[in-house]
Design a protein around this motif. Structure first.
Motif, short mmCIF file in Angstrom:
data_model
loop_
_atom_site.label_atom_id
_atom_site.label_comp_id
_atom_site.label_asym_id
_atom_site.label_seq_id
_atom_site.Cartn_x
_atom_site.Cartn_y
_atom_site.Cartn_z
N MET A 1 0.82 -1.19 0.00
CA MET A 1 0.00 0.00 0.00
C MET A 1 0.86 1.25 0.00
SD MET A 1 -3.16 -0.53 2.58
CE MET A 1 -3.22 1.25 2.72
N GLN A 2 0.30 2.34 -0.54
CA GLN A 2 0.98 3.61 -0.51
C GLN A 2 0.24 4.55 0.44
OE1 GLN A 2 3.80 4.56 -2.18
NE2 GLN A 2 4.11 2.48 -2.81
N ASN A 3 0.33 5.85 0.20
CA ASN A 3 -0.34 6.80 1.07
C ASN A 3 -1.82 6.48 1.18
OD1 ASN A 3 2.01 8.21 1.40
ND2 ASN A 3 1.59 9.62 -0.28
N VAL A 4 -2.40 6.76 2.34
CA VAL A 4 -3.82 6.50 2.53
C VAL A 4 -4.51 7.79 2.92
CG1 VAL A 4 -3.55 4.09 3.14
CG2 VAL A 4 -3.37 5.80 4.92
N ASN A 5 -5.70 7.99 2.39
CA ASN A 5 -6.53 9.14 2.72
C ASN A 5 -7.95 8.66 2.86
OD1 ASN A 5 -4.53 11.35 2.29
ND2 ASN A 5 -4.51 10.45 0.25
N THR A 6 -8.64 9.19 3.86
CA THR A 6 -10.04 8.82 4.02
C THR A 6 -10.87 9.57 3.00
OG1 THR A 6 -9.69 8.49 6.37
CG2 THR A 6 -11.96 8.73 5.64
N ILE A 7 -11.75 8.85 2.27
CA ILE A 7 -12.66 9.49 1.35
C ILE A 7 -14.06 9.01 1.64
CG2 ILE A 7 -10.89 9.53 -0.44
CD1 ILE A 7 -12.55 7.40 -1.89
N GLY A 8 -15.01 9.66 1.02
CA GLY A 8 -16.39 9.21 1.16
C GLY A 8 -16.97 9.49 2.53
N THR A 9 -16.31 10.32 3.34
CA THR A 9 -16.85 10.66 4.64
C THR A 9 -17.44 12.05 4.55
OG1 THR A 9 -14.67 11.46 5.28
CG2 THR A 9 -15.24 9.22 5.91
N ARG A 10 -18.75 12.15 4.56
CA ARG A 10 -19.43 13.42 4.35
C ARG A 10 -19.76 14.08 5.68
NH1 ARG A 10 -22.43 10.25 0.60
NH2 ARG A 10 -24.26 10.30 1.93
N SER A 11 -19.67 15.40 5.71
CA SER A 11 -20.05 16.13 6.91
C SER A 11 -21.56 16.23 6.98
CB SER A 11 -19.45 17.54 6.89
OG SER A 11 -18.05 17.46 6.86
N THR A 12 -22.10 15.97 8.14
CA THR A 12 -23.53 16.14 8.35
C THR A 12 -23.73 17.09 9.52
OG1 THR A 12 -23.62 14.24 9.84
CG2 THR A 12 -24.04 13.81 7.52
N LEU A 43 -21.73 0.23 -8.94
CA LEU A 43 -22.24 1.40 -9.65
C LEU A 43 -21.12 2.21 -10.32
CD1 LEU A 43 -24.88 2.65 -7.05
CD2 LEU A 43 -25.35 1.66 -9.30
N GLY A 44 -19.87 1.81 -10.09
CA GLY A 44 -18.75 2.49 -10.72
C GLY A 44 -18.28 3.73 -9.99
N VAL A 45 -18.70 3.90 -8.72
CA VAL A 45 -18.33 5.09 -7.96
C VAL A 45 -16.81 5.18 -7.77
CG1 VAL A 45 -18.53 6.22 -5.71
CG2 VAL A 45 -20.54 5.19 -6.77
N PHE A 46 -16.15 4.04 -7.68
CA PHE A 46 -14.72 4.03 -7.40
C PHE A 46 -13.87 3.82 -8.66
CE2 PHE A 46 -16.61 1.79 -3.55
CZ PHE A 46 -16.86 2.98 -2.89
N GLU A 47 -14.48 3.94 -9.81
CA GLU A 47 -13.76 3.68 -11.05
C GLU A 47 -12.52 4.58 -11.14
OE1 GLU A 47 -14.60 3.42 -15.87
OE2 GLU A 47 -16.22 3.84 -14.46
N GLY A 48 -11.37 3.96 -11.41
CA GLY A 48 -10.12 4.69 -11.53
C GLY A 48 -9.45 4.97 -10.20
N LYS A 49 -10.02 4.50 -9.10
CA LYS A 49 -9.44 4.72 -7.78
C LYS A 49 -9.09 3.39 -7.12
CE LYS A 49 -12.19 8.90 -6.87
NZ LYS A 49 -11.07 9.85 -6.86
N GLU A 60 -8.71 5.69 0.36
CA GLU A 60 -8.17 5.75 -0.99
C GLU A 60 -6.65 5.74 -0.93
OE1 GLU A 60 -8.98 9.29 -3.17
OE2 GLU A 60 -8.28 8.45 -5.07
N MET A 61 -6.04 4.81 -1.68
CA MET A 61 -4.60 4.72 -1.74
C MET A 61 -4.06 5.55 -2.89
SD MET A 61 -6.01 2.04 -0.30
CE MET A 61 -6.44 0.92 -1.62
N ALA A 62 -2.87 6.10 -2.68
CA ALA A 62 -2.22 6.85 -3.75
C ALA A 62 -1.81 5.88 -4.86
CB ALA A 62 -0.99 7.57 -3.20
#
Length: 210
Positions: A1-12, A43-49, A60-62
């Motif tokens: 694995m490379q760098n990691v970043n949290t994605i898909g976490t929405r502010s409510t 659904l293809g939400v992560f396509e290319g990631k 999400e990994m770099a």
């Protein structure tokens, strides 16, 4: 694995009345289940990631660097030469740990044949391997807990920074720490070691490094 970043976490926000006005609560992370994660992938939400579900959060990994890519291929080739009959080697394929974690180890030794998993992902592995550089702490602290929870007896980190292999074994459930590995051994570049499931097959650490 490379760098990691949290994605898909929405502010409510949850408005609350304070002295006739309103105040917003602190942003909250949106957590996902395995079923939700898989539906989003379909659904293809992560396509290319490069994305993994880790303890309910999307990570999400770099993009994979050349050293990481080469080491992943080397590890897969070495293990493929050792685990022949009754096993297969997968690379960056999903592991179904539980309802909140679906990691994708860089290299995995899986029992059986690929067709055994045409309807579902493996729930455990004979061996999991992560190739680590900037993600070293994440793999040691987070991934190791997840793999221990999955009952994986043999987990390796190919440590590109220090040019060594860290071997984690004996997964246990600690009453205070949760699932952990009770044994960790580090093999330097000039050393050799054997997979737990193939104790007579020695692997040179140098053969796993770019």
């Amino acid at each position: 694995m490379q760098n990691v970043n949290t994605i898909g976490t929405r502010s409510t926000t949850s408005p609350a009345r304070v002295n006739g006005g309103s105040a917003e609560s602190a942003p909250k992370h949106l957590r996902f289940t395995s079923d939700e994660y898989n539906r989003l992938a379909e659904l293809g939400v992560f396509e290319g990631k490069r994305v993994e579900l880790i303890e309910g959060e999307l990570i999400e990994m770099a993009p994979m660097g050349p050293h990481h890519a080469v080491s992943t291929v080397l590890a897969a080739d070495v293990l493929r030469s050792i685990f022949v009959k009754g096993f297969f080697i997968s690379s960056q394929n999903q592991l179904d740990v539980d309802e909140s974690s679906q990691p994708e180890p860089d290299v995995a030794v899986v029992k059986g044949s690929p067709r055994d998993y045409s309807e579902f992902h493996p729930r455990t592995l004979v061996l999991a391997v992560e190739v680590s550089d900037s993600s070293l702490d994440f793999d040691r602290d987070v991934k190791s807990r997840i793999y221990a929870k999955a009952g994986i007896e043999d987990f390796w980190i190919v440590n590109l920074k220090d040019r060594c292999v860290e071997v984690f074994r004996r997964p246990v459930e600690d009453p205070n720490l949760g699932f952990i590995y009770s044994e960790r051994v580090v093999f330097g570049e000039d050393k050799a070691f054997a997979p737990l499931a193939k104790p007579k097959s020695k692997i040179k650490v140098a053969d796993l490094l770019p």
